[in-house]
Design an enzyme around this catalytic site. Structure first.
Site, PDB file in Angstrom:
ATOM      1  N   HIS C  60       0.651  -1.406   0.020  1.00  0.00           N
ATOM      2  CA  HIS C  60       0.015   0.198   0.052  1.00  0.00           C
ATOM      3  C   HIS C  60       0.861   1.069  -0.039  1.00  0.00           C
ATOM      4  O   HIS C  60       0.311   2.215   0.258  1.00  0.00           O
ATOM      5  CB  HIS C  60      -1.061   0.004   1.161  1.00  0.00           C
ATOM      6  CG  HIS C  60      -1.624  -1.263   1.317  1.00  0.00           C
ATOM      7  ND1 HIS C  60      -2.591  -1.732   0.611  1.00  0.00           N
ATOM      8  CD2 HIS C  60      -1.786  -2.187   2.321  1.00  0.00           C
ATOM      9  CE1 HIS C  60      -3.148  -2.775   0.862  1.00  0.00           C
ATOM     10  NE2 HIS C  60      -2.629  -2.850   2.142  1.00  0.00           N
ATOM     11  N   HIS C 222      -6.959  -4.432  -1.136  1.00  0.00           N
ATOM     12  CA  HIS C 222      -6.197  -5.813  -1.321  1.00  0.00           C
ATOM     13  C   HIS C 222      -6.405  -6.269  -2.584  1.00  0.00           C
ATOM     14  O   HIS C 222      -6.327  -7.719  -2.665  1.00  0.00           O
ATOM     15  CB  HIS C 222      -6.625  -6.626  -0.369  1.00  0.00           C
ATOM     16  CG  HIS C 222      -5.997  -5.918   1.296  1.00  0.00           C
ATOM     17  ND1 HIS C 222      -7.050  -5.147   1.892  1.00  0.00           N
ATOM     18  CD2 HIS C 222      -4.873  -5.827   1.784  1.00  0.00           C
ATOM     19  CE1 HIS C 222      -6.342  -4.768   2.967  1.00  0.00           C
ATOM     20  NE2 HIS C 222      -4.959  -5.257   2.900  1.00  0.00           N
TER      21      HIS C 222
END
Ligand SMILES: Nc1ncnc2c1ncn2[C@@H]1O[C@H](COP(=O)(O)OP(=O)(O)O)[C@@H](O)[C@H]1O
Ligand SMILES: Nc1ncnc2c1ncn2[C@@H]1O[C@H](COP(=O)(O)OP(=O)(O)O)[C@@H](O)[C@H]1O
Ligand SMILES: [Mg+2]
Ligand SMILES: [Mg+2]
Ligand SMILES: [Mg+2]
Ligand SMILES: [Mg+2]
Lengths: 335, 205, 335, 205
Positions: C60, C222
């Site tokens: 991320h 995700h």
């Protein structure tokens, strides 16, 4: 053809629409000339200061618009995607930032950019604006010769805009800035690699196709094919493909270096840092002293996956100017 | 003796604009292979602006063509904008009033030389000059036959020159970055330049 | 399977290798605990200051490691790609930054993150470290209910880390920070959209497949499929798909808003600015006053193409803390 | 009366580690469909670490299993790390020395209840509990037949429970974010939990 898979409205309006977004995001610091698609420092022209103007095709963001602001550019001309801006745009930017001290054009070495900036400089000179232009050509992937268009201007542009912009902010005059810019150009080299091409909005398909197990070595920033296709390799091997030609082209030992590991647009930051680790190791092993670094997406090629390495052999002056305050949307420190 | 007038000239540009629009995808696709995939959209944007010019607004053919050149410079961008722009600006500058075949030839020469000067390219560099230069030579050879036959010869020579760009290794423009890999592909600018001469041969004289 | 098309060495070493790159790039400001894969402020622990710790799966970036530094996080725990960190990592970070004033855990609401942070908090408490945890759950794409895992923590995490980090820097105590964090969480909402999925290094193929003419609406961070698949749409229409559910979930009129338009990793900045223009127009039309904004890649999902919108209804305190100096690799201003 | 010893227990874990390694791609692929594509690599990383433990280093089975639990907590991450870790920690805590079928049943109950408590999930939420809870019930019903038959019944029930997760709409874990779209896919955690019981049935008793 259906809708191209991008967050856009009409492919012809991409630049105009993005400029509206940039204005909405940065109205506190930037002014947009929508007619000419020019991004300006809100406080331009600054009395006594040489104006620094750059620009080129769009699709390389944050270059150049993201580097407009204190300590860097006074104006950026936004061409259509991958298309050099027209002289009218450059002319509008030039006259808007001229405060009497003249204007320096920082031009990446592409036939179109060079010609369009040249035409604009002629027009501006005719209106009494003093203009100097410095052409950036740092890409070692391209063989240089008297008979060709020469090397492309790529990653060094970012370092150039920072260093020259800082010197302009300090009050250096036009001739001094042009000579500094030429010194920076002479001392910097870049090399890029792509894992994928990119898709131009108007076209709707990747500029080139690359197999799942292939790399394109020696790419520029316009999604054009590179010099060579090689089998996919590990980060460590790819790092060597970038470092070796850069070091083969210029001796970077004996002086501190500013190193940029730049993402082409679609490469995760996780991978960029990983690549930076590999590149830094190789550079150090080769005796290069990394004094400063920059890791991230700074000069991109739309949604291309890949990265480029830029190394600048810096003197004390360049290092000091690198560290000087900069306050732009995409680069900010030392305030 | 046939001379080139304003109406014909506007018809030429309108026809060229239509040809570019029809071939925009092809031009871009050629540019995609050895360049940056924008030659078609660049030219189409510029010629759309040219087609919107109204010939009635101009005193004579030269004034109209000067505006065509300025419009291209201001709208096309890239390498082709200044090059095509320069072509028309120089062409207009050299065009005599009520030009006959020789006068048109002088204009054509000025235009082609303007492109060479602006782009610092030579024949064989795999650029639009590889269509324009042979076209000029063919025109000059056939100039005695009048405007239309001379332009037809020029257009045919341009097409031959365009085709001959395929095996060349580019030395100028964006394709030069590809080195040897530029061979085997047709130059987009030579392709659009051939359209320019084909439109001329259909409309002038 | 051949080499996955990423700038990596071995898929199992991605996080370890990237941490070496982060260390090489930021040794002046960050310290890396390679054993525990924790990124720390070089000057941690800071006497008298509550330690702010966050973390989660990697992939991320710049979240969380890029937000470690003055005015933001004291430490970030880097799990494997898309995998919550283990309690040992969180425990190491917690004890490393505790200076006696306690430690605040900022946890995104994922079952794994919540459980691993909880276990670490128990361990830390057993060693006498005062720990509070605040769970972030801002994703309006997920229906909240007593019987489910609840909403995901997504974009608001960035704003949370900035605001709470600034308050910690000012010296606010642990209870005050936890209550500020809960106020921020209660006032922020997010919604995301994907044009492509992403490819996890270990897996080597996209987590989900999306047709050339399809959008995935309501995605998390995700690469997981979203709530709904819709036909590809214009930026203007996509902006509405983000703005409407956010505004339907909470009333953002009557208070200044901090708005983030975040890229998922592979979306060009050009498109992000274009989307920001569309989003800002819709928000203004709906009566939302945008006081601050952030446009760029801040909380990504590897090489996913797409973007997310976060809106935070801010009080004066939050605005002041937003503007407070921050000096991290990925966010820097007001120094 | 058969009792569970340290050697058997280590064989169980070695077998489970091998089963996870063999099925890692399958587990990740199931997680790819309704999650984040890491269940296989998470479990494989953890069980590789568990397999590296040497049973000789531990005083008894409970001490070994406690270390197994801590190892999983420290290496797996995600949701499955704390859940499987808790399973083994609680299992170890409830395991009597020289456990017979009833003793093993008590440990299994503690483990399964630990998972439920840690994950705050119930049967029907489409999680590993949908394999573990029916397995525990089947074990208890067959406990009179001895360790091996009871574990075989448990493994069969786990498999049935795993298959029954397919039509469910997830209410816990990452799959719950998908809402209705989670139906039609088998839960990865229920799949790995079934492997756990199948390994047990092959090695214990
Ligand atoms: N130096 C030059 N001289 C003449 N023609 C050139 C030169 N450089 C490029 N060209 C022509 O321009 C064409 C490309 O135009 P275009 O794609 O519109 O611009 P760009 O290369 O800037 O993207 C080439 O195919 C070539 O024919
Ligand atoms: N609250 C919960 N209770 C029980 N099991 C759960 C819970 N949440 C998730 N799981 C199980 O964990 C599995 C996913 O594990 P894994 O993919 O390793 O972790 P993550 O979801 O964090 O990526 C799911 O398939 C499910 O069986
Ligand atoms: Mg171009
Ligand atoms: Mg081109
Ligand atoms: Mg996970
Ligand atoms: Mg998972």
């Amino acid at each position: 053809m259906g809708l191209v898979k991008k967050l856009i409205n009409d492919a012809s309006d991409v630049v105009a629409d993005a400029l509206r977004g940039i204005e909405a995001a940065h109205a506190d610091r930037l002014r947009i000339d929508h007619d000419h698609q020019v991004i300006l420092r809100a406080d331009a022209p600054r009395a006594g200061k040489v104006g620094i103007v750059s620009g080129g095709g769009s699709g390389h963001e944050p270059l150049h618009g993201g580097f407009v602001g204190r300590g860097m550019l006074d104006a950026a001309c936004c061409g259509q995607v991958f298309t050099s801006p027209v002289p009218d745009q450059v002319m509008a930017a030039t006259t808007a930032v001229d405060a009497g001290a003249g204007v320096l054009h920082l031009v990446k070495n592409y036939t179109g950019d060079v010609m369009n900036f040249e035409m604009a400089a002629e027009l501006a000179a005719a209106e009494g604006v003093q203009v100097e232009a410095v052409v950036i050509d740092d890409d070692v992937a391209v063989t240089d010769s008297l008979y060709t268009a020469g090397r492309r201007g790529v990653g060094l542009t970012v370092l150039m805009e920072k260093i020259v912009g800082a010197a302009a902010e300090e009050g250096l005059d036009l001739a001094g800035l042009a000579s500094l810019a030429r010194r920076v150009n002479a001392s910097g080299r870049s090399m890029g690699v792509a894992l994928t091409s990119c898709t131009v909005p108007h076209v709707g398909r990747p500029t080139f196709d690359l197999g799942e197990d292939e790399l394109e070595i020696g790419i520029g920033i316009h999604g054009e094919p590179g010099r060579e296709r090689r089998p996919m390799a590990s980060a460590r091997e790819v790092a060597a493909m970038l470092v070796e030609p850069v070091l083969a082209d210029r001796d970077f030992t004996g002086a501190p270096a500013i190193v940029m590991l730049n993402g082409m647009g679609a490469t995760p930051l996780l991978e960029l840092y990983l690549m930076y680790g590999e590149v830094a190791t190789l550079l150090r092993e080769a005796g290069v002293e990394i004094a400063r670094n920059l890791v991230g997406n700074y000069i991109t090629s739309l949604d291309m996956a890949g990265c480029s390495l830029t190394v600048l052999g810096a003197d004390d002056d360049m290092l000091r100017l690198w560290d000087a305050p900069v306050d732009t949307p995409a680069l900010r420190w030392g305030l | 003796m046939t001379t080139v007038d304003l109406a014909q000239t506007q018809a030429w540009l309108a026809d060229f604009a239509a040809a570019i629009h029809e071939n925009a995808a092809l031009l871009t696709d050629l540019d995609r292979q050895i360049g940056d995939a924008d030659h078609g959209s660049n030219m189409d944007r510029g010629l759309t602006a040219v087609a919107a010019l109204n010939a009635d607004d101009f005193a004579d053919t030269a004034a109209y063509l000067k505006k065509v050149g300025m419009t291209l410079v201001s709208t096309v961008g890239g390498a082709s904008g200044p090059l095509y722009g320069t072509f028309f600006l120089r062409f207009a500058g050299a065009l005599p009033a009520a030009a006959d075949a020789a006068g048109l030839g002088a204009a054509l020469r000025a235009g082609v030389e303007g492109v060479a000067a602006r782009g610092r390219a030579e024949e064989g560099d795999k650029t639009m000059l590889d269509a324009l230069a042979p076209a000029l030579r063919a025109y000059d050879e056939a100039v005695g036959e009048g405007v239309r036959p001379a332009l037809e010869a020029a257009a045919a020579a341009a097409a031959t020159g365009r085709d001959a760009t395929v095996p060349l290794v580019a030395r100028k423009g964006r394709a030069s970055y590809l080195g040897e890999r530029s061979a085997g592909h047709q130059d987009p600018g030579a392709t659009s330049a051939t359209l320019l001469l084909e439109s001329a041969a259909r409309n002038l004289g």
